[in-house]
Scaffold this active site. Structure first.
Site, PDB file in Angstrom:
ATOM      1  N   ARG A 184       0.861  -1.179   0.000  1.00  0.00           N
ATOM      2  CA  ARG A 184       0.000   0.000   0.000  1.00  0.00           C
ATOM      3  C   ARG A 184       0.904   1.238   0.000  1.00  0.00           C
ATOM      4  NH1 ARG A 184      -3.361  -2.974  -1.430  1.00  0.00           N
ATOM      5  NH2 ARG A 184      -5.373  -3.471  -0.479  1.00  0.00           N
ATOM      6  N   GLU A 206      -3.496   7.317  -4.407  1.00  0.00           N
ATOM      7  CA  GLU A 206      -3.953   6.768  -5.688  1.00  0.00           C
ATOM      8  C   GLU A 206      -5.459   6.952  -5.875  1.00  0.00           C
ATOM      9  OE1 GLU A 206      -2.378   2.742  -4.871  1.00  0.00           O
ATOM     10  OE2 GLU A 206      -4.409   2.002  -5.139  1.00  0.00           O
ATOM     11  N   HIS A 247      -1.509   0.021  -9.679  1.00  0.00           N
ATOM     12  CA  HIS A 247      -2.079  -0.965  -8.747  1.00  0.00           C
ATOM     13  C   HIS A 247      -2.628  -2.196  -9.503  1.00  0.00           C
ATOM     14  CE1 HIS A 247      -3.947  -1.377  -4.489  1.00  0.00           C
ATOM     15  NE2 HIS A 247      -3.688  -2.561  -5.001  1.00  0.00           N
TER      16      HIS A 247
HETATM   17  C1  8YV Z   1      -6.747  -5.693  -5.539  1.00  0.00           C
HETATM   18  C2  8YV Z   1      -4.956  -5.534  -3.718  1.00  0.00           C
HETATM   19  O1  8YV Z   1      -6.711  -5.506  -6.886  1.00  0.00           O
HETATM   20  O2  8YV Z   1      -5.766  -7.557  -2.904  1.00  0.00           O
HETATM   21  C3  8YV Z   1      -5.311  -6.457  -2.628  1.00  0.00           C
HETATM   22  O3  8YV Z   1      -5.107  -6.102  -1.461  1.00  0.00           O
HETATM   23  O4  8YV Z   1      -4.359  -4.552  -3.479  1.00  0.00           O
HETATM   24  C4  8YV Z   1      -5.316  -5.845  -5.121  1.00  0.00           C
HETATM   25  O5  8YV Z   1      -4.962  -7.146  -5.387  1.00  0.00           O
HETATM   26  C5  8YV Z   1      -7.546  -4.627  -4.941  1.00  0.00           C
HETATM   27  O6  8YV Z   1      -7.616  -4.766  -3.569  1.00  0.00           O
HETATM   28  C6  8YV Z   1      -8.952  -4.573  -5.550  1.00  0.00           C
HETATM   29  O7  8YV Z   1      -9.932  -4.176  -4.635  1.00  0.00           O
END
Ligand code: 8YV
Length: 355
Positions: A241, A270, A288
């Protein structure tokens, strides 16, 4: 008159055929456009619902669920769930789920892609070529760093960190890691990684990859001080993150030769990316896409659908969602009682009532 079905909402366009499975059990509403919601808009959307399937873009806490008196389950499409205030959801008797495991290998692949692209300056090299700068070939143009024979540091050694460590072994890298808790000797041997302290991780890494959850404790854990402890020749990759890195400090280190390069898939604000980062050549930037293979994104949505159906107390796994984050809330919801009222409105006293 037939009893009406529980109302379920899907906050973003996902895969229609997968999401359609919800219609068997629920009155289903799906957003058909990619949207970003203000807190008030989200509260309005959640208010009439029994269940919701959301993504990391939807931040759900006490304010957003304040009017959602019937909401019983929120299924997050993503393994990270920093967008959900679990305390607030649990206090309101709302089950929360995420999508671990199905994205581990795909996200590890992207981590490795960024490690390689950053070390070997792939996007900078492509821009150089496309810009027509490849006039005369020079022996010393675009020199990068090797992965093979180097030390890979992994901060956060959960499922994805371990999958990256396994890949690193195939690349002939030495792997060191730091984590809240040390892995068992068996798992360390299996993934081929050694535990070190945080400062040692920073100092030893030729390439450092961040794969830890984002919590108040990990906010800006990579700051000016941490960056100063890294080798100036090192590269840093973030697939966790954005808020884990102080991006201003990072941009400064990259601009002033205190860090060789960075590969970033996630950003603190983001989808906005700091202009200081955009201006740098020695950064590989992706929007992302850690889990963004077709098969994995479909599997994530399928798991979120399975979680939601089960958390709402129907289907073959009724009451047992495969990846439940807050068991206390589910018990309350499925016994017909949920913790609402005083606590839901932010006070400490709790009352149990029928939902
Ligand atoms: C997702 C991510 O695309 O799984 C996670 O924590 O950051 C990504 O794989 C994202 O969360 C979509 O909501």
């Amino acid at each position: 008159m037939a009893e009406s079905k529980p109302r379920v909402w899907v906050s973003q366009p996902l895969f229609d055929d997968v999401v359609a499975q919800l219609a068997e059990h629920f009155e289903l509403t799906c957003e058909t456009q990619v949207r970003s919601y203000s807190s008030d808009e989200l509260a309005e959307c959640l208010a009439p619902l029994d269940g919701a399937l959301v993504t990391l873009n939807e931040r759900i806490g006490a304010a957003e669920i304040a009017s959602a008196r019937n909401l019983r389950a929120v299924a997050n499409v993503g393994v990270g769930y920093n967008n959900l205030d679990l305390d607030a959801l649990s206090a309101a008797g709302i089950a929360a789920t995420n999508t671990p495991d199905v994205l581990t290998e795909t996200t590890a692949d992207l981590g490795f892609a960024l490690l390689m692209a950053t070390a070997r300056r792939i996007t900078e090299a492509e821009a150089f070529l496309r810009d027509g700068q490849w006039g005369a070939w020079s022996f010393t143009t675009l020199l990068g760093a090797d992965l093979h024979g180097s030390t890979l540091g992994i901060l956060g050694m959960g499922r994805i960190g371990q999958a990256i460590a396994r890949r690193a072994r195939g690349f002939g890298m030495r792997v060191v890691y730091h984590n809240r808790s040390q892995l068992t000797p068996e798992v360390e041997a299996d993934v081929g990684a050694s535990y070190v302290g945080f400062d040692e991780l920073l100092a030893a890494s030729d390439h450092l990859v961040l794969v830890l959850p984002y919590t108040p404790a990990s906010h800006h854990v990579i700051d000016t001080d941490a960056l100063a402890k890294m080798k100036p020749t090192a590269t840093l990759v973030n697939i966790a993150r954005g808020g884990i890195i102080d991006e201003v400090a990072l941009a400064d280190a990259l601009a002033n030769g205190r860090l060789a390069g960075a590969g970033l898939d996630v950003f603190e604000g983001e989808p906005k990316v700091r202009p200081e980062l955009l201006a740098l050549k020695n950064v590989v930037l992706t929007p992302h896409i850690g889990s963004a293979s077709l098969a994995t994104r479909r599997a994530m949505v399928q798991l979120a659908v399975d979680n939601l159906i089960a958390a709402m107390g129907v289907g073959p796994n009724a009451g047992h969602p495969p990846s439940l984050l807050n068991a206390d809330a589910l018990i309350a919801a499925n016994t017909g009682g949920a913790i609402v009222g005083a606590k839901k409105n932010g006070a400490t006293k709790t009352t149990t009532t029928k939902r």
